[in-house]
Design an enzyme around this catalytic site. Structure first.
Site, short mmCIF file in Angstrom:
data_model
loop_
_atom_site.label_atom_id
_atom_site.label_comp_id
_atom_site.label_asym_id
_atom_site.label_seq_id
_atom_site.Cartn_x
_atom_site.Cartn_y
_atom_site.Cartn_z
N LYS A 110 0.83 -1.21 0.00
CA LYS A 110 0.00 0.00 0.00
C LYS A 110 0.86 1.26 0.00
O LYS A 110 0.64 2.18 -0.77
CB LYS A 110 -0.93 0.02 1.23
CG LYS A 110 -1.89 -1.14 1.31
CD LYS A 110 -2.77 -1.06 2.53
CE LYS A 110 -2.06 -1.08 3.87
NZ LYS A 110 -1.33 -2.33 4.18
N ARG B 59 -9.67 0.98 8.62
CA ARG B 59 -9.26 -0.38 8.95
C ARG B 59 -10.33 -1.12 9.72
O ARG B 59 -10.13 -2.29 10.08
CB ARG B 59 -8.01 -0.31 9.84
CG ARG B 59 -6.73 -0.59 9.10
CD ARG B 59 -5.62 -0.29 10.08
NE ARG B 59 -4.48 -1.11 9.88
CZ ARG B 59 -3.36 -0.66 9.31
NH1 ARG B 59 -3.27 0.54 8.83
NH2 ARG B 59 -2.32 -1.45 9.23
N ARG C 106 11.92 -5.70 4.73
CA ARG C 106 11.69 -4.27 4.44
C ARG C 106 12.63 -3.38 5.24
O ARG C 106 12.88 -3.60 6.41
CB ARG C 106 10.25 -3.91 4.80
CG ARG C 106 10.00 -2.41 4.75
CD ARG C 106 8.55 -2.07 4.80
NE ARG C 106 7.90 -2.44 6.04
CZ ARG C 106 6.61 -2.24 6.28
NH1 ARG C 106 5.85 -1.70 5.35
NH2 ARG C 106 6.09 -2.58 7.42
N ARG D 242 11.52 -1.43 10.79
CA ARG D 242 10.46 -1.03 11.71
C ARG D 242 10.36 -1.99 12.88
O ARG D 242 10.53 -3.19 12.71
CB ARG D 242 9.11 -1.01 10.96
CG ARG D 242 8.71 0.38 10.55
CD ARG D 242 7.55 0.43 9.61
NE ARG D 242 6.35 -0.25 10.05
CZ ARG D 242 5.21 -0.26 9.36
NH1 ARG D 242 5.13 0.43 8.22
NH2 ARG D 242 4.15 -0.90 9.79
N ARG E 17 -0.24 -8.97 13.14
CA ARG E 17 -0.84 -7.92 12.28
C ARG E 17 -1.69 -8.55 11.18
O ARG E 17 -2.74 -8.03 10.83
CB ARG E 17 0.26 -7.03 11.69
CG ARG E 17 0.85 -6.07 12.73
CD ARG E 17 2.20 -5.50 12.29
NE ARG E 17 2.13 -4.78 11.05
CZ ARG E 17 3.19 -4.54 10.27
NH1 ARG E 17 4.38 -4.97 10.62
NH2 ARG E 17 3.06 -3.86 9.16
P1 AP5 Z 1 4.88 -1.64 1.74
O1 AP5 Z 1 4.53 -0.79 0.58
O2 AP5 Z 1 5.68 -1.02 2.83
O3 AP5 Z 1 3.55 -2.37 2.32
P2 AP5 Z 1 2.33 -1.78 3.13
O4 AP5 Z 1 1.11 -2.47 2.61
O5 AP5 Z 1 2.34 -0.30 3.14
O6 AP5 Z 1 2.69 -2.40 4.55
P3 AP5 Z 1 2.63 -1.76 6.00
O7 AP5 Z 1 3.34 -2.73 6.90
O8 AP5 Z 1 3.16 -0.36 6.03
O9 AP5 Z 1 1.13 -1.78 6.24
P4 AP5 Z 1 0.43 -1.81 7.56
O10 AP5 Z 1 -0.94 -1.57 7.09
O11 AP5 Z 1 0.59 -2.99 8.43
O12 AP5 Z 1 1.20 -0.69 8.41
P5 AP5 Z 1 0.81 0.78 8.82
O13 AP5 Z 1 2.04 1.57 8.81
O14 AP5 Z 1 -0.36 1.24 8.05
O15 AP5 Z 1 5.63 -2.95 1.16
C1 AP5 Z 1 6.14 -3.95 2.06
C2 AP5 Z 1 7.52 -4.44 1.53
O16 AP5 Z 1 7.31 -5.15 0.31
C3 AP5 Z 1 8.51 -3.30 1.21
O17 AP5 Z 1 9.80 -3.74 1.55
C4 AP5 Z 1 8.37 -3.11 -0.32
O18 AP5 Z 1 9.59 -2.65 -0.91
C5 AP5 Z 1 8.02 -4.53 -0.78
N1 AP5 Z 1 7.11 -4.55 -1.92
C6 AP5 Z 1 6.06 -3.71 -2.17
N2 AP5 Z 1 5.42 -4.07 -3.30
C7 AP5 Z 1 6.08 -5.17 -3.78
C8 AP5 Z 1 5.89 -6.00 -4.93
N3 AP5 Z 1 4.89 -5.79 -5.80
N4 AP5 Z 1 6.75 -7.03 -5.10
C9 AP5 Z 1 7.77 -7.27 -4.21
N5 AP5 Z 1 8.01 -6.50 -3.11
C10 AP5 Z 1 7.16 -5.48 -2.90
O19 AP5 Z 1 0.31 0.54 10.32
C11 AP5 Z 1 1.21 0.22 11.36
C12 AP5 Z 1 0.43 0.12 12.68
O20 AP5 Z 1 -0.18 1.41 12.99
C13 AP5 Z 1 -0.75 -0.87 12.69
O21 AP5 Z 1 -0.33 -2.18 12.99
C14 AP5 Z 1 -1.64 -0.25 13.78
O22 AP5 Z 1 -1.16 -0.55 15.06
C15 AP5 Z 1 -1.47 1.25 13.54
N6 AP5 Z 1 -2.47 1.81 12.60
C16 AP5 Z 1 -2.23 2.40 11.38
N7 AP5 Z 1 -3.38 2.78 10.80
C17 AP5 Z 1 -4.38 2.44 11.66
C18 AP5 Z 1 -5.80 2.55 11.61
N8 AP5 Z 1 -6.42 3.09 10.55
N9 AP5 Z 1 -6.52 2.08 12.66
C19 AP5 Z 1 -5.90 1.53 13.73
N10 AP5 Z 1 -4.56 1.40 13.85
C20 AP5 Z 1 -3.80 1.84 12.81
#
Ligand code: AP5
Length: 219
Positions: A15, A90, A130, A162, A173
């Protein structure tokens, strides 16, 4: 015309990677609730101190905190040109609150919800490899390596892993996504705005699928 989009998908689906590429290309704000929360944790704000324990254990931060954080962010002037949401909503409660926010602030509705689909085994591989910089640029040791090891291609800052990318937290997660966020797939499907995207393809192919879902020429 302003358009509002939601990128849905499990942790590690890509994402953040896609939201950055797409928001720059189409000139809308990129709003990542994960990045906003990490900024609050770094600055030791009241929200950050409350959120940190939930994030480190892989649980969701409570809806009321997230909804008021997004309400403040969406009120900033750059969002009047549109926004691409990454990691929000979410839960169904967040989705309902977001529908109302868009209606009240912009008399708008979500235009499209691309859902990036990737099986769990690949998610663990992606998250454990990552690295990222403090400015939110994301890399992968194998799939998307930086030109110089440990250094961000975009801004030269040092890359780090991270805290919540340890295997046991990643597993939690993914479980939280299945239980609390996956119901949004049906929510947006029923609204007729869900577009399924095969996230197992290479990054540029995933970008092309999302552009196609948004009805935008991504060339
Ligand atoms: P990346 O693009 O970083 O993936 P992502 O989907 O953004 O993953 P996140 O871990 O950031 O998502 P998340 O939803 O768990 O975390 P968030 O920060 O929102 O890609 C991942 C890896 O794969 C990278 O190394 C990339 O280079 C590689 N890659 C990408 N595309 C690829 C492809 N096509 N092929 C190969 N490799 C590829 O949330 C973190 C925490 O915050 C949550 O756990 C929660 O505690 C809190 N939080 C955030 N938002 C909320 C909410 N709305 N409500 C409640 N809690 C929340």
């Amino acid at each position: 015309m302003a358009n509002y989009y939601v990128l849905l998908g499990p942790p590690g689906a890509g994402k953040g990677t896609q939201a950055k590429l797409i928001s720059e290309k189409i000139g809308v704000a990129h709003i990542s609730t994960g990045d906003l929360l990490r900024e609050n944790v770094k600055n030791r704000t009241v929200l950050g101190l409350e959120a940190q324990g939930y994030m480190n254990s892989g649980r969701l931060v409570p809806d009321d905190l997230i909804i008021s954080m997004v309400r403040e962010r969406i009120a900033l002037p750059d969002c009047s040109k549109g926004a691409l949401m990454d990691g929000f909503p979410r839960t169904v409660a967040q989705a309902e609150a977001f529908d109302k926010m868009l209606q009240d602030a912009f008399n708008a509705k979500i235009a499209c919800v691309p859902c990036i689909e990737v099986p769990a085994v690949l998610l663990i591989e992606r998250l454990s490899g990552r690295t990222m910089c403090p400015n939110g640029h994301v890399f992968h040791q194998v799939f998307n390596p930086p030109a110089a090891e440990g250094v961000c291609d975009e801004c030269g800052a040092a890359l780090y892993q991270r805290d919540d990318d340890k295997v046991e937290t990643v597993t939690k997660r993914i479980e939280v996504y299945e239980n609390q966020t996956a119901p949004l797939i049906a929510y947006y499907d029923q609204a007729g705005i869900l577009a399924r995207v095969d996230g197992t393809q290479q990054i540029d192919s995933v970008t092309a699928q999302i552009f196609s879902a948004l009805g935008i020429d991504g060339a």
